[in-house]
Design an enzyme around this catalytic site. Structure first.
Site, PDB file in Angstrom:
ATOM      1  N   LYS A   1      -4.001 -11.964  -8.103  1.00  0.00           N
ATOM      2  CA  LYS A   1      -5.278 -12.522  -7.645  1.00  0.00           C
ATOM      3  C   LYS A   1      -6.435 -11.609  -8.028  1.00  0.00           C
ATOM      4  O   LYS A   1      -6.231 -10.428  -8.308  1.00  0.00           O
ATOM      5  CB  LYS A   1      -5.223 -12.690  -6.133  1.00  0.00           C
ATOM      6  CG  LYS A   1      -4.885 -11.396  -5.437  1.00  0.00           C
ATOM      7  CD  LYS A   1      -5.019 -11.450  -3.928  1.00  0.00           C
ATOM      8  CE  LYS A   1      -4.827 -10.062  -3.378  1.00  0.00           C
ATOM      9  NZ  LYS A   1      -5.291  -9.811  -2.064  1.00  0.00           N
TER      10      LYS A   1
ATOM     11  N   LYS B   1       0.839  -1.210   0.000  1.00  0.00           N
ATOM     12  CA  LYS B   1       0.000   0.000   0.000  1.00  0.00           C
ATOM     13  C   LYS B   1       0.871   1.256   0.000  1.00  0.00           C
ATOM     14  O   LYS B   1       0.558   2.240  -0.683  1.00  0.00           O
ATOM     15  CB  LYS B   1      -0.932   0.016   1.219  1.00  0.00           C
ATOM     16  CG  LYS B   1      -2.072  -0.959   1.120  1.00  0.00           C
ATOM     17  CD  LYS B   1      -3.322  -0.277   0.572  1.00  0.00           C
ATOM     18  CE  LYS B   1      -4.338  -1.245  -0.025  1.00  0.00           C
ATOM     19  NZ  LYS B   1      -4.858  -2.231   0.913  1.00  0.00           N
TER      20      LYS B   1
ATOM     21  N   LYS C   1     -10.793  -6.360  -5.439  1.00  0.00           N
ATOM     22  CA  LYS C   1     -11.876  -5.389  -5.549  1.00  0.00           C
ATOM     23  C   LYS C   1     -11.480  -4.192  -6.396  1.00  0.00           C
ATOM     24  O   LYS C   1     -12.295  -3.595  -7.064  1.00  0.00           O
ATOM     25  CB  LYS C   1     -12.261  -4.882  -4.168  1.00  0.00           C
ATOM     26  CG  LYS C   1     -12.928  -5.928  -3.313  1.00  0.00           C
ATOM     27  CD  LYS C   1     -13.922  -5.263  -2.379  1.00  0.00           C
ATOM     28  CE  LYS C   1     -14.194  -6.121  -1.177  1.00  0.00           C
ATOM     29  NZ  LYS C   1     -13.188  -5.901  -0.121  1.00  0.00           N
TER      30      LYS C   1
HETATM   31  P1  AMP Z   1     -10.864  -7.924   1.347  1.00  0.00           P
HETATM   32  O1  AMP Z   1     -11.581  -7.844   0.041  1.00  0.00           O
HETATM   33  O2  AMP Z   1      -9.413  -7.652   1.219  1.00  0.00           O
HETATM   34  O3  AMP Z   1     -11.526  -7.183   2.452  1.00  0.00           O
HETATM   35  O4  AMP Z   1     -10.906  -9.463   1.747  1.00  0.00           O
HETATM   36  C1  AMP Z   1     -12.043 -10.094   2.301  1.00  0.00           C
HETATM   37  C2  AMP Z   1     -11.823 -11.585   2.352  1.00  0.00           C
HETATM   38  O5  AMP Z   1     -11.744 -12.128   1.027  1.00  0.00           O
HETATM   39  C3  AMP Z   1     -10.519 -11.997   3.061  1.00  0.00           C
HETATM   40  O6  AMP Z   1     -10.793 -13.164   3.833  1.00  0.00           O
HETATM   41  C4  AMP Z   1      -9.583 -12.314   1.922  1.00  0.00           C
HETATM   42  O7  AMP Z   1      -8.620 -13.274   2.291  1.00  0.00           O
HETATM   43  C5  AMP Z   1     -10.536 -12.880   0.876  1.00  0.00           C
HETATM   44  N1  AMP Z   1     -10.016 -12.674  -0.495  1.00  0.00           N
HETATM   45  C6  AMP Z   1      -9.891 -11.497  -1.163  1.00  0.00           C
HETATM   46  N2  AMP Z   1      -9.398 -11.697  -2.412  1.00  0.00           N
HETATM   47  C7  AMP Z   1      -9.206 -13.050  -2.535  1.00  0.00           C
HETATM   48  C8  AMP Z   1      -8.739 -13.907  -3.590  1.00  0.00           C
HETATM   49  N3  AMP Z   1      -8.406 -13.428  -4.791  1.00  0.00           N
HETATM   50  N4  AMP Z   1      -8.663 -15.239  -3.338  1.00  0.00           N
HETATM   51  C9  AMP Z   1      -9.044 -15.754  -2.139  1.00  0.00           C
HETATM   52  N5  AMP Z   1      -9.507 -15.010  -1.116  1.00  0.00           N
HETATM   53  C10 AMP Z   1      -9.587 -13.675  -1.302  1.00  0.00           C
END
Ligand code: AMP
Length: 326
Positions: free
Chosen positions: A189, A107, A192
């Site tokens: 990966k 970040k 969002k």
């Molecule tokens: P975030 O969108 O960063 O708030 O992540 C929310 C949840 O989604 C967390 O448990 C992350 O580990 C999971 N997550 C986000 N992106 C991925 C991805 N590409 N593959 C697997 N898990 C993900």
């Protein structure tokens, strides 16, 4: 206990990394799932976006099968106890270890103009979210492993200094390895905010899903049986494993192994299976998002359940630290 930041549209990574496990856990465990709206403030979002984003995450969680009657589904900012625990844990978190965190370094590199203290102490706030419920199992994707290790360190440090209050929290996926859902362009990966055309969102329309999958990176195919699979092809197989039937997956694996695979056909099949997977979630989420009263009821009931557990924990915390003067 787990949470998802309200920073945009949920995608397949959120579903398979996190929400699928939330849904599987809700019948067996006492569960706390939150929309991490405070975490989203570290990157200074447009404040007008907060409400629709929080509503979207709530609606998409419920559309995926999470039952607000069975779990505490709440909004992070509604639990003031989190802020208090975060403050105490900050005294036990060291600058050096926080600066070494991969997500912080990423970040800080992406936004050198906004390296704020909240970003640096992001893992402390996350530890506070988890420890507030004295949670032991944290369903998350693979990208969260390092943060979980930090949460364990903070819990152990607290216990060591002040006495046993917190159990150790672990990343959880029903005994299976943690998942990373890859992006469709073969780089990194699904996420969002990055790679929007290489990420399948739970709100994508049928045609958008087809378009994105047909554009996924492939090549001319293996020239002889037994050719090792490149990463980007492995990724397409992984997505197929998540949404297609075993027969379909086996057929294309067999085609690959015999070096007769046609990636165009494979992507067409994957696109159709993906459409069938995403459509009901999208439609249900849309209906829930339009029901403001239902969303409010969910948030109020969720916060009430979560506050009960949080208040118990904070009593123990204050007592352990010695913040009881009469
Ligand atoms: P975030 O969108 O960063 O708030 O992540 C929310 C949840 O989604 C967390 O448990 C992350 O580990 C999971 N997550 C986000 N992106 C991925 C991805 N590409 N593959 C697997 N898990 C993900």
């Amino acid at each position: 206990m787990s949470g998802i930041r309200s920073t945009g549209f949920l995608h397949l990574g959120n579903y398979f990394g996190a929400i699928r496990n939330y849904v599987r856990m809700q019948d067996e465990y006492e569960c706390y799932f939150m929309v991490a709206d405070v975490h989203s403030l570290t990157t200074h979002p447009d404040t007008k976006e907060l409400k629709p984003n929080v509503h979207r995450v709530l609606a998409e969680n419920v559309a995926c099968g999470l039952d607000p009657e069975k779990v505490a589904l709440y909004c992070q900012s509604h639990l003031y106890e989190t802020g208090e625990l975060y403050m105490y844990l900050n005294m036990l978190a060291y600058k050096g270890e926080l600066e070494k965190t991969t997500t912080f370094k990423d970040k800080a590199r992406q936004h050198p103009e906004n390296v704020n203290a909240g970003l640096l102490t992001y893992p402390v706030l996350q530890a506070a979210d988890i420890l507030l419920h004295r949670a032991t199992l944290v369903p998350v994707g693979k990208d969260q492993e390092q943060h979980l290790e930090m949460s364990r360190n903070f819990a152990n440090r607290f216990n060591h200094r002040y006495g046993d209050v917190f159990p150790e929290p672990y990343a959880f996926n029903f005994g299976e390895q943690l998942i990373k859902v890859p992006s469709l362009d073969g780089k990194g990966k699904m996420s969002k905010s990055e790679n929007q055309y290489a990420t399948i969102y739970l709100s994508d329309e049928d045609d958008m899903i087809r378009k994105k999958i047909m554009k996924a990176k492939t090549d001319a195919g293996p020239t002889e049986p037994g050719t090792p699979m490149p990463d980007y092809i492995e990724n397409i197989f992984l997505l197929m494993k998540l949404v297609s039937s075993n027969e379909v997956l086996d057929k294309f694996l067999d085609d690959y192994n015999r070096a007769v695979i046609r990636y165009g056909d494979m992507k067409k099949q994957l696109a159709e299976d993906m459409v069938v997977f995403v459509r009901p979630i999208r439609e249900k989420a849309e209906a829930i998002r339009n029901d403001q009263k239902y969303l409010r009821d969910i948030m109020e009931a969720g916060a009430e359940k979560a506050r009960k557990r949080a208040a118990e924990t904070m009593e123990k915390v204050r007592e352990a630290i010695g913040l009881k003067y009469y």
